[in-house]
Scaffold this motif. Structure first.
Motif, PDB file in Angstrom:
ATOM      1  N   UNK A 267      -5.774   3.251  -5.078  1.00  0.00           N
ATOM      2  CA  UNK A 267      -7.302   3.138  -5.030  1.00  0.00           C
ATOM      3  C   UNK A 267      -7.464   2.817  -6.740  1.00  0.00           C
ATOM      4  N   UNK A 268      -6.239   3.481  -8.146  1.00  0.00           N
ATOM      5  CA  UNK A 268      -6.258   3.745  -9.085  1.00  0.00           C
ATOM      6  C   UNK A 268      -6.854   1.925  -9.439  1.00  0.00           C
ATOM      7  N   UNK A 269      -5.754   1.716  -9.045  1.00  0.00           N
ATOM      8  CA  UNK A 269      -4.735   0.803  -9.697  1.00  0.00           C
ATOM      9  C   UNK A 269      -4.009   1.512 -10.920  1.00  0.00           C
ATOM     10  N   UNK A 270      -3.578  -0.026 -11.918  1.00  0.00           N
ATOM     11  CA  UNK A 270      -2.064  -0.024 -12.699  1.00  0.00           C
ATOM     12  C   UNK A 270      -2.738   1.740 -13.726  1.00  0.00           C
ATOM     13  N   UNK A 271      -4.050   1.610 -14.161  1.00  0.00           N
ATOM     14  CA  UNK A 271      -4.155   1.776 -15.213  1.00  0.00           C
ATOM     15  C   UNK A 271      -4.739   3.184 -15.064  1.00  0.00           C
ATOM     16  N   UNK A 272      -4.583   4.971 -15.430  1.00  0.00           N
ATOM     17  CA  UNK A 272      -4.696   5.785 -14.598  1.00  0.00           C
ATOM     18  C   UNK A 272      -6.088   6.497 -15.819  1.00  0.00           C
ATOM     19  N   UNK A 273      -6.334   5.699 -16.843  1.00  0.00           N
ATOM     20  CA  UNK A 273      -7.303   5.560 -17.074  1.00  0.00           C
ATOM     21  C   UNK A 273      -8.890   5.558 -17.189  1.00  0.00           C
ATOM     22  N   UNK A 274      -8.681   4.388 -15.982  1.00  0.00           N
ATOM     23  CA  UNK A 274      -9.711   3.769 -15.340  1.00  0.00           C
ATOM     24  C   UNK A 274      -9.737   4.193 -14.238  1.00  0.00           C
ATOM     25  N   UNK A 275     -10.752   5.184 -14.423  1.00  0.00           N
ATOM     26  CA  UNK A 275     -11.072   6.030 -12.280  1.00  0.00           C
ATOM     27  C   UNK A 275     -12.881   5.619 -12.499  1.00  0.00           C
ATOM     28  N   UNK A 276     -13.483   4.509 -11.619  1.00  0.00           N
ATOM     29  CA  UNK A 276     -14.495   3.864 -11.056  1.00  0.00           C
ATOM     30  C   UNK A 276     -15.289   5.308 -10.091  1.00  0.00           C
ATOM     31  N   UNK A 277     -16.637   6.167 -10.419  1.00  0.00           N
ATOM     32  CA  UNK A 277     -17.538   6.328 -10.018  1.00  0.00           C
ATOM     33  C   UNK A 277     -17.416   5.719  -8.341  1.00  0.00           C
ATOM     34  N   UNK A 278     -17.865   6.776  -7.439  1.00  0.00           N
ATOM     35  CA  UNK A 278     -17.750   6.145  -5.969  1.00  0.00           C
ATOM     36  C   UNK A 278     -16.241   6.192  -5.628  1.00  0.00           C
ATOM     37  N   UNK A 279     -15.735   6.098  -6.285  1.00  0.00           N
ATOM     38  CA  UNK A 279     -13.711   5.793  -5.286  1.00  0.00           C
ATOM     39  C   UNK A 279     -13.369   7.433  -4.979  1.00  0.00           C
ATOM     40  N   UNK A 280     -13.046   6.879  -3.511  1.00  0.00           N
ATOM     41  CA  UNK A 280     -12.848   7.946  -2.824  1.00  0.00           C
ATOM     42  C   UNK A 280     -11.415   8.301  -2.840  1.00  0.00           C
ATOM     43  N   UNK A 281     -11.128   9.732  -3.672  1.00  0.00           N
ATOM     44  CA  UNK A 281      -9.266  10.150  -4.137  1.00  0.00           C
ATOM     45  C   UNK A 281      -9.306  11.492  -3.117  1.00  0.00           C
ATOM     46  N   UNK A 282      -8.548  10.750  -2.113  1.00  0.00           N
ATOM     47  CA  UNK A 282      -7.341  12.136  -1.845  1.00  0.00           C
ATOM     48  C   UNK A 282      -6.626  12.447  -2.626  1.00  0.00           C
ATOM     49  N   UNK A 283      -7.047  14.580  -1.974  1.00  0.00           N
ATOM     50  CA  UNK A 283      -6.194  14.957  -3.228  1.00  0.00           C
ATOM     51  C   UNK A 283      -5.589  16.177  -2.133  1.00  0.00           C
ATOM     52  N   UNK A 284      -3.688  16.234  -2.235  1.00  0.00           N
ATOM     53  CA  UNK A 284      -2.494  16.373  -2.122  1.00  0.00           C
ATOM     54  C   UNK A 284      -1.882  15.421  -0.722  1.00  0.00           C
ATOM     55  N   UNK A 285      -2.388  13.920  -1.226  1.00  0.00           N
ATOM     56  CA  UNK A 285      -1.377  12.625  -0.516  1.00  0.00           C
ATOM     57  C   UNK A 285      -0.439  12.295  -0.903  1.00  0.00           C
ATOM     58  N   UNK A 286       0.884  11.527  -0.149  1.00  0.00           N
ATOM     59  CA  UNK A 286       1.797  11.497  -0.331  1.00  0.00           C
ATOM     60  C   UNK A 286       1.786  10.350  -1.222  1.00  0.00           C
ATOM     61  N   UNK A 287       2.972  10.083  -2.454  1.00  0.00           N
ATOM     62  CA  UNK A 287       2.853   8.658  -2.919  1.00  0.00           C
ATOM     63  C   UNK A 287       3.779   7.681  -2.368  1.00  0.00           C
ATOM     64  N   UNK A 288       2.908   6.822  -2.149  1.00  0.00           N
ATOM     65  CA  UNK A 288       3.273   5.844  -1.685  1.00  0.00           C
ATOM     66  C   UNK A 288       4.291   4.281  -2.598  1.00  0.00           C
ATOM     67  N   UNK A 289       3.947   5.117  -3.345  1.00  0.00           N
ATOM     68  CA  UNK A 289       4.639   3.713  -5.425  1.00  0.00           C
ATOM     69  C   UNK A 289       6.365   4.304  -5.096  1.00  0.00           C
ATOM     70  N   UNK A 290       7.053   3.437  -5.165  1.00  0.00           N
ATOM     71  CA  UNK A 290       7.883   3.629  -5.566  1.00  0.00           C
ATOM     72  C   UNK A 290       8.629   2.675  -6.693  1.00  0.00           C
ATOM     73  N   UNK A 291       8.307   1.901  -7.043  1.00  0.00           N
ATOM     74  CA  UNK A 291       8.852   0.568  -8.198  1.00  0.00           C
ATOM     75  C   UNK A 291       7.947   1.639  -9.613  1.00  0.00           C
ATOM     76  N   UNK A 292       6.952   2.097  -9.428  1.00  0.00           N
ATOM     77  CA  UNK A 292       5.840   2.547 -10.752  1.00  0.00           C
ATOM     78  C   UNK A 292       6.260   3.706 -10.456  1.00  0.00           C
ATOM     79  N   UNK A 293       7.148   4.465 -10.603  1.00  0.00           N
ATOM     80  CA  UNK A 293       7.157   5.707 -10.894  1.00  0.00           C
ATOM     81  C   UNK A 293       6.689   6.142 -12.134  1.00  0.00           C
ATOM     82  N   UNK A 294       7.989   5.537 -13.394  1.00  0.00           N
ATOM     83  CA  UNK A 294       8.026   6.050 -14.690  1.00  0.00           C
ATOM     84  C   UNK A 294       6.746   5.436 -15.170  1.00  0.00           C
TER      85      UNK A 294
END
Length: 278
Positions: free
Chosen positions: A103-130
């Motif tokens: 939902x957020x994209x590759x930059x955690x500093x850029x979150x846009x008003x109105x997007x819905x974040x899931x609190x407690x969701x499991x990560x579905x990313x594997x290659x971007x852990x670093x």
């Protein structure tokens, strides 16, 4: 005749015999013995169902509550760190980012008003852990070329700066007034001091405003360098104080005035300080 059977010892029964026994220690009451054939075992009480401990129920409810992810709608000014603190996210903003990276994209500093974040969701990313463990600032630096494209698309196009207006050409009249004004413009560009009044006053004394005036009788004329033009400049002086951009003809009104004022500035400080032969 004695009654028959009156003094007969009554037949004792086993039950009677079992009621009392006499010992030297005294009488003991003996309970009747019941035959094994008539004994029935009392049924064991049924085990009561084990009650569920209230604490376990509460823990189960809490576990179920934690298992169900919550939703958070981003508002202006919020950051992942702030949201993680408000919802007590275990693992902080990194964990929150891992679960919402799509939902957020590759930059955690850029979150846009109105997007819905899931609190407690499991990560579905594997290659971007670093990348997810990097600080928001580092992530921004690593993907600076992926700045908010949506904002750039929605933003109104920046109007191109209008080209600077071409310098308006100034025309001067071909007379004494026009010659003086044009000379003043050149002098201003070159930093040569002088005023309209000072120039006009000296021209009227030296040549009466005649650009072709020449002095053929003074000492300069005797030396072969007669004074020429509006401000009566000899050729050696004209050549030494000629101002680039003006004519090289000493009779040219603008070139003559400008060279004379340049000489007067060097010798007297300004043409305004000249009130006689110079």
């Amino acid at each position: 005749m004695p009654a028959q059977g009156k003094h007969r010892r009554p037949k004792s029964t086993s039950l009677g015999r079992g009621l009392a026994a006499v010992t030297t220690g005294g009488a003991v009451l003996a309970l009747p013995v019941i035959g094994a054939t008539s004994a029935f075992a009392a049924p064991a009480p049924a085990a009561a169902p084990q009650a569920v401990a209230p604490a376990a129920v509460v823990a189960q409810a809490n576990s179920a509550a934690k298992a169900a992810p919550a939703k958070h709608s981003v508002v202006a000014g919020e950051t992942l760190s702030k949201i993680a603190r408000e919802h007590s996210v275990s693992g902080g903003w990194e964990k929150l980012y891992e679960g919402n990276r799509k939902i957020i994209g590759s930059n955690p500093d850029l979150i846009h008003p109105g997007i819905k974040l899931v609190i407690g969701a499991k990560s579905d990313a594997s290659s971007d852990d670093k990348a997810s463990k990097a600080s928001p600032s580092a992530a921004r630096g690593a993907s600076a070329d992926r700045a908010d494209r949506s904002e750039r698309i929605d933003a109104a196009p920046v109007a191109k700066a209008a080209p600077a207006a071409a310098k308006k050409a100034v025309t001067y009249t071909n007379d004494l007034d026009g010659w003086i004004r044009e000379s003043l413009a050149v002098m201003a560009e070159q930093g040569i001091p002088g005023t309209y009044e000072g120039i006009h006053r000296n021209i009227m004394r030296e040549s009466s405003g005649n650009p072709n005036a020449i002095n053929n009788w003074d000492s300069n004329a005797v030396k072969g360098t007669p004074s020429k033009g509006l401000l009566q400049v000899i050729d050696p002086t004209f050549q030494a104080y000629h101002v680039p951009g003006t004519s090289t003809d000493s009779y040219d009104p603008v070139a003559n005035i400008t060279a004379a004022c340049n000489y007067a500035a060097d010798r007297y400080g300004s043409i305004d300080n000249v009130f006689g032969a110079y």
